[in-house]
Structures are given as C-alpha cells and as structure tokens.
Design an enzyme around this catalytic site. Structure first.
Site, PDB file in Angstrom:
ATOM      1  N   ASN A  10      35.186  43.070  35.030  1.00 25.81           N
ATOM      2  CA  ASN A  10      36.165  42.539  35.972  1.00 25.81           C
ATOM      3  C   ASN A  10      35.802  41.075  36.161  1.00 25.81           C
ATOM      4  O   ASN A  10      34.815  40.766  36.815  1.00 25.81           O
ATOM      5  CB  ASN A  10      36.095  43.311  37.295  1.00 25.81           C
ATOM      6  CG  ASN A  10      36.977  42.677  38.365  1.00 25.81           C
ATOM      7  OD1 ASN A  10      37.760  41.766  38.075  1.00 25.81           O
ATOM      8  ND2 ASN A  10      36.849  43.155  39.595  1.00 25.81           N
ATOM      9  N   LYS A  12      37.326  38.837  37.767  1.00 24.50           N
ATOM     10  CA  LYS A  12      37.713  38.290  39.085  1.00 24.50           C
ATOM     11  C   LYS A  12      38.397  36.932  38.894  1.00 24.50           C
ATOM     12  O   LYS A  12      39.080  36.730  37.895  1.00 24.50           O
ATOM     13  CB  LYS A  12      36.499  38.231  40.010  1.00 24.50           C
ATOM     14  CG  LYS A  12      35.770  39.587  40.066  1.00 24.50           C
ATOM     15  CD  LYS A  12      34.788  39.723  41.176  1.00 24.50           C
ATOM     16  CE  LYS A  12      34.186  41.134  41.140  1.00 24.50           C
ATOM     17  NZ  LYS A  12      33.276  41.392  42.242  1.00 24.50           N
ATOM     18  N   HIS A  95      41.023  47.091  44.195  1.00 19.59           N
ATOM     19  CA  HIS A  95      39.644  46.595  44.296  1.00 19.59           C
ATOM     20  C   HIS A  95      39.357  46.241  45.756  1.00 19.59           C
ATOM     21  O   HIS A  95      40.243  45.788  46.477  1.00 19.59           O
ATOM     22  CB  HIS A  95      39.475  45.360  43.400  1.00 19.59           C
ATOM     23  CG  HIS A  95      38.033  44.954  43.263  1.00 19.59           C
ATOM     24  ND1 HIS A  95      37.393  44.214  44.227  1.00 19.59           N
ATOM     25  CD2 HIS A  95      37.111  45.214  42.306  1.00 19.59           C
ATOM     26  CE1 HIS A  95      36.133  44.033  43.845  1.00 19.59           C
ATOM     27  NE2 HIS A  95      35.934  44.630  42.682  1.00 19.59           N
ATOM     28  N   GLU A  97      38.025  43.795  47.045  1.00 24.06           N
ATOM     29  CA  GLU A  97      38.361  42.400  47.391  1.00 24.06           C
ATOM     30  C   GLU A  97      39.860  42.266  47.667  1.00 24.06           C
ATOM     31  O   GLU A  97      40.268  41.477  48.520  1.00 24.06           O
ATOM     32  CB  GLU A  97      37.899  41.455  46.267  1.00 24.06           C
ATOM     33  CG  GLU A  97      36.370  41.317  46.264  1.00 24.06           C
ATOM     34  CD  GLU A  97      35.753  41.056  44.899  1.00 24.06           C
ATOM     35  OE1 GLU A  97      36.473  40.689  43.953  1.00 24.06           O
ATOM     36  OE2 GLU A  97      34.520  41.239  44.788  1.00 24.06           O
ATOM     37  N   GLU A 167      32.830  51.827  43.788  1.00 28.52           N
ATOM     38  CA  GLU A 167      32.138  50.560  44.012  1.00 28.52           C
ATOM     39  C   GLU A 167      31.761  50.414  45.483  1.00 28.52           C
ATOM     40  O   GLU A 167      32.587  49.994  46.307  1.00 28.52           O
ATOM     41  CB  GLU A 167      33.047  49.386  43.631  1.00 28.52           C
ATOM     42  CG  GLU A 167      33.487  49.395  42.185  1.00 28.52           C
ATOM     43  CD  GLU A 167      33.849  47.998  41.706  1.00 28.52           C
ATOM     44  OE1 GLU A 167      33.271  47.577  40.698  1.00 28.52           O
ATOM     45  OE2 GLU A 167      34.682  47.325  42.340  1.00 28.52           O
ATOM     46  N   GLY A 173      28.316  42.141  44.060  1.00 29.69           N
ATOM     47  CA  GLY A 173      27.933  40.735  44.048  1.00 29.69           C
ATOM     48  C   GLY A 173      26.702  40.428  44.884  1.00 29.69           C
ATOM     49  O   GLY A 173      26.403  39.275  45.172  1.00 29.69           O
ATOM     50  N   SER A 213      26.903  45.329  41.119  1.00 32.34           N
ATOM     51  CA  SER A 213      25.661  44.739  40.608  1.00 32.34           C
ATOM     52  C   SER A 213      25.083  45.474  39.399  1.00 32.34           C
ATOM     53  O   SER A 213      23.864  45.556  39.242  1.00 32.34           O
ATOM     54  CB  SER A 213      24.608  44.647  41.724  1.00 32.34           C
ATOM     55  OG  SER A 213      25.068  43.806  42.767  1.00 32.34           O
TER      56      SER A 213
END
Ligand code: 13P
Length: 250
Positions: A10, A12, A95, A97, A167, A173, A213
């Site tokens: 991904n 991003k 996702h 985010e 996730e 991250g 991660s």
C-alpha cells in the site's frame, strides 16, 4: 485446497507517476514468487503508468480507494469502471486512514465492497482496532462488528473471493508490529466470523492478511501462521525490502 498467499504493498500518498515507474522497475526482479499473488496498490494518478510498467510480470496493480457510485457529480472521486478500464484488479476498501481522515464508516465500506464485486474487482477490506480498544479488551468484538457490516448482502461466492486485511491501528507506521500470537488470534477470529456469517467453505477460502509495520524480518513468522495468508505492507513496500517480504519463504 491451500490458500495462495497474497502480499500487497500500500503505497499510500507516495510516489509521483515517474517515481512509480522507477520503483516498479527496481522491484520487478525482486518480487518474483509464483507461490504468491503480488499486488502494488498505488495512488490513482499512478495507476495507468504502473499498469504499463508491470506488463509481462507477476505484479498486479491495485487501487487504494474508489467510490461506490457508478458515475456523475462526485467531484474528485474515482469510479469502479474507471479502475477496471485502467487495468486494476484489486482495490483497498476502508483503510483506517480513510476512516480517520476521510470519514469512511462501516456503512460506506459495505457500499464500496458491494460495488467492487459488481465490477469484478477484488476488495481488500480493512479492519483493525485502536490501542484504547485493545487495552479495553474489546478488540474481537469491534473487529467482528466491522466485518459483519462490511459483508452485509455480500454473497458467499463473493466473500470467498475477498481479501480481508487485519491492521491494528496502533501498529501502522509505528514500527510496533503486533506479536505473531496477537495477529494470528485476530485473523482466526475473523475467519470464524466469516464461518458464522456464511459457512465453513467460505471461511476456508477467504484470504486474510496482516498489516502494520510488516518488515523483512517479521514477515516469515507472521505469514507462517495458520490464518495469516499474507500481508498489506506500507512503508516497507516502497523499498527493496519488499522483495524479501514477498520471498519470505525462501
Ligand atoms: P506500515 O507497514 O507502514 O505500518 O503500514 C501498514 C498499512 O497501513 C498498510 O495498509
């Protein structure tokens, strides 16, 4: 039948179109592994050059998002038909985010999942708890709710083709990868939930990734777990490390 692993990057909001082509050319020889479905989910503007750059390779191109309407007055959105026409096979849906910064909810995730299937796109449906939820002991309850709403009105045949990415938000991250046990426990709970909604065969067919991660060093143990069928990889998918992650079993 054994499930084929699926390892997706991904990207991003990283890589301009020309940088995307450069990165694909660097990674192309490193991500060969016939036992794994390899997907690069790239920013919308990179899709067309990326599809061109992966021709005659084992890499599939995915999108990071799409809208749930067919077409019309939705300024700035990308339709499923646009993705299909551009050569996209997979699309990340929901996702964390997107949920956090762009107000996506379980309900919009469900609409997008249904729309993706209508167009024969494979959704990578994301779920995951916050650190507070984990500390309060409600992780499994929360994830089960996310999954149940995301799969409302999705048929068993469709669900069997879907990919779910677990996730944990606190692992994204942050360099804080979930322990193998934590990741396996939730991925198994997701598979059990799919079994309850549908049946054993659907639960056995659906592919469940871990994301958060993932690195070249954590991938082998994670992907060896019974219910973890690969990974959704952020930061490490932009580097040569992604080649090692895809070849975690070598
Ligand atoms: P990182 O691998 O950078 O933690 O990102 C995970 C992720 O959000 C993939 O979708």
């Amino acid at each position: 039948m054994a499930r084929k692993k699926i390892i997706a990057g991904n990207w991003k909001m990283n890589m301009t179109p020309s940088q995307a082509v450069e990165l694909i050319n660097t990674l192309k020889p490193l991500v060969k592994n016939d036992d794994v479905d390899v997907v690069f989910c790239v920013p919308a503007i990179d899709i067309i050059p990326a599809v061109e750059a992966v021709k005659d390779t084992n890499i599939h191109i995915g999108a990071e998002n799409m809208y749930f309407e067919e077409k019309g007055a939705f300024t700035g959105e990308i339709s499923p038909e646009m993705l299909v026409d551009a050569g996209v096979k997979y699309v990340i849906i929901g996702h964390s985010e997107r949920r956090e910064y762009f107000a996506e909810t379980d309900e919009t995730v469900n609409k997008k999942v249904l729309k993706a299937f209508e167009h024969n796109l494979t959704p990578i449906v994301c779920c995951g708890e916050t650190l507070t939820q984990r500390e309060q002991g409600v992780t499994i309850d929360f994830i089960r709710q996310q999954i149940k709403v995301a799969f409302l009105n999705v048929s068993a045949e469709q669900a069997a083709q879907a990919v779910i990415a677990y996730e944990p938000i606190w692992a994204i991250g942050t360099g804080k990868v979930a322990t193998t046990q934590q990741a396996q426990e939730v991925c198994k709970a997701i598979r059990d939930c799919i079994g309850e909604i549908y049946d054993e065969a659907t639960a056995a067919a659906i592919r469940i990734q871990y994301g958060g991660s993932v690195s070249a060093s954590s991938a082998p143990e994670l992907f060896a777990q019974a219910d973890i069928d690969g990974g959704l990889v952020g930061g490490a998918s932009l580097k040569a490390d992604f080649g090692q992650i895809v070849n975690y079993d070598k």
